[in-house]
Enzyme design. Structure first.
Site: not given
Length: 466
Positions: A185, A259, A406, A434
């Site tokens: 993540h 990310s 984003d 995002h």
């Protein structure tokens, strides 16, 4: 007319941002003193903060870490592990974030210089008194008074717990596993970003053949949140190895990362070039550093631009520039995450899942602060090497996804990755940002992942047959 309005809006944003962030610069200095007093009151001592870290021989964290600053070179931390001294690079943005207040208050402070030889891997001479000091350091209480003390956030630190590995959620195949997939993540999130979205949308065939492994990174979600950690690249990668690769005996695997997790995914891929079967990156925070620019500072300005608009940039700037303001936000939000989660559930009447809120709130300030600086900013001078290694040494499929809307990380980040890795396939998803690059299109993304894994397996099989 439209151009004039856009210019006026930009000027207004610049002026308002300057005023607000100048006020925040002052507020952070005030909070520095407030927390020193509060820490002394609650913990009988205060831990040095990064406001004064330019001083020589600064203790960066309790538990045995000494911060060093090389003359003209990168900052490093001396760690004592298993009776051995290790040096790890840390980002200078931890203690050097130019602002109006810092420029006015700047004083000439000496730096501890590490002598280097001219060899490629220079040895470092450390005075024996430093080694003695490392051994005498007192560990910071776990949790700190400003951190959450609930069972979820502290279970790893209980005397009865011998397992300090990361929290791992394994789903899908349990026997006769044909493929493994590791999900990583992003910043201030958790494994639920995956388990509550795409995991539910995979086909029965995928769940039968693939073992799906989602991990809570060190300091986030239900994973350990040590107060004496600086959350460096080495620590994050080591914990993923210790918690995922080794216990699950992963010899080959796919990686899916979002990310900040993309940086860790690249580091793992470079370390295990023969094991990674496919690499899927979502909104990677890659900013090619212009010649002559200091990489860490350049990335900090891009990720946290000190602007009040858009709001996501304002939030990133608060988290990246202000050690004590961001600690206050964590004190209000993270320490009381159970209360906020209850309120969210009552407001929504359980109509929607609150996993994003849970992931956002279940971390410590120490983890968020150091991870942002040491991974996102600190990787500025490393990520080019990672991408080149993936391009030249790895043969796995590389797929990059980015939301057109984003506002935190621009599409150019993924396009730059694509220009660095010749075989990378870059897909820009319209009207997604995002978060909604996954959340809200999880079914479509699950189908895309299944296709990527199938194609990479078919490619490997064809290559072997040849």
């Amino acid at each position: 007319m439209g151009s004039a309005a856009a210019t006026a809006a930009k000027v207004l944003n610049d002026v308002v941002s300057f005023l607000i962030f100048t006020a925040l610069d002052v507020l952070d200095v005030v909070l520095c003193m407030v927390y020193k007093l509060a820490d002394y009151a609650f913990e009988a001592e205060w831990r040095p903060c990064y406001c004064s870290s330019a001083g020589a021989d600064r203790i960066a964290a309790g538990g045995g870490n000494i911060l060093l600053s090389e003359s003209g070179g990168p900052s490093r931390v001396v760690c004592l592990r298993n009776s051995k001294i290790h040096l790890e690079d840390i980002s200078d943005t931890l203690f050097d974030r130019p602002s109006l207040v810092s420029e006015v208050c700047k004083s000439n402070k000496s730096r501890l210089v590490v002598q280097k030889s001219s060899s490629r891997s220079p040895p470092v001479t450390v005075n024996s008194s430093i080694v003695e000091k490392i051994g005498r350091l007192k560990s910071t209480p776990v949790p700190r008074w400003s951190d959450c003390d609930c069972a979820t956030c502290t279970s790893w630190s209980s005397p009865s717990s011998k397992d300090t590995r990361l929290f791992v959620h394994a789903d899908g195949a349990k026997e006769n596993v044909k493929e493994d997939v590791v999900f990583i993540h992003g910043f201030i999130s958790s494994s639920k970003f995956w388990t509550e979205t795409v995991f539910e949308k995979f086909s029965e065939e995928t769940k039968r053949d693939y073992r799906l492994i989602a991990v809570d990174l060190l300091g986030f979600g239900r994973s350990p949140k040590p107060t004496d950690s600086l959350y460096t690249m080495r620590e994050h990668v080591d914990m993923i190895e210790k918690s995922v690769l080794e216990p699950y005996n992963l010899k080959s695997f796919h990686i899916v990362a979002h990310s900040l997790g993309c940086i860790l995914a690249l580091a793992i891929a470079v370390k295990y070039p023969n094991s990674v079967k496919s690499l899927t990156l979502l909104a990677p925070p890659y900013f090619p550093v212009p010649k002559g620019e200091m990489g860490t500072q350049f990335v900090l300005r891009r990720v946290a631009p000190r602007r009040v608009w858009p709001l996501i940039a304002f939030g990133a700037s608060m988290a990246g520039w202000y050690e004590h303001i961001s600690r206050t936000i964590c004190l209000v939000i993270c320490k009381n995450h159970r209360v906020w989660d209850f309120i969210a559930q009552q407001i929504t009447r359980h109509r929607v899942k609150t996993f994003l809120i849970e992931g956002f709130m279940c971390h410590s300030h120490n983890a968020a602060w150091h991870t942002l600086h040491n991974i996102i900013c600190g990787s500025a001078d490393k990520i080019d090497g990672y991408l080149d290694a993936v391009n030249e040494r790895l043969t796995c499929d590389v797929n990059v996804f980015h939301g057109r809307d984003d506002e935190l990380l621009p599409v150019e980040c993924s396009e730059s990755v694509g220009s660095r890795i010749a075989r990378a396939r870059v897909k820009v998803v319209e009207k997604k940002d995002h978060i909604t690059i996954v959340v809200g299109r999880q079914k479509a993304f699950a189908r895309e992942l299944e296709e990527i894994w199938k194609n990479s397996t078919d490619t490997i099989t064809t290559t072997k047959n040849k």
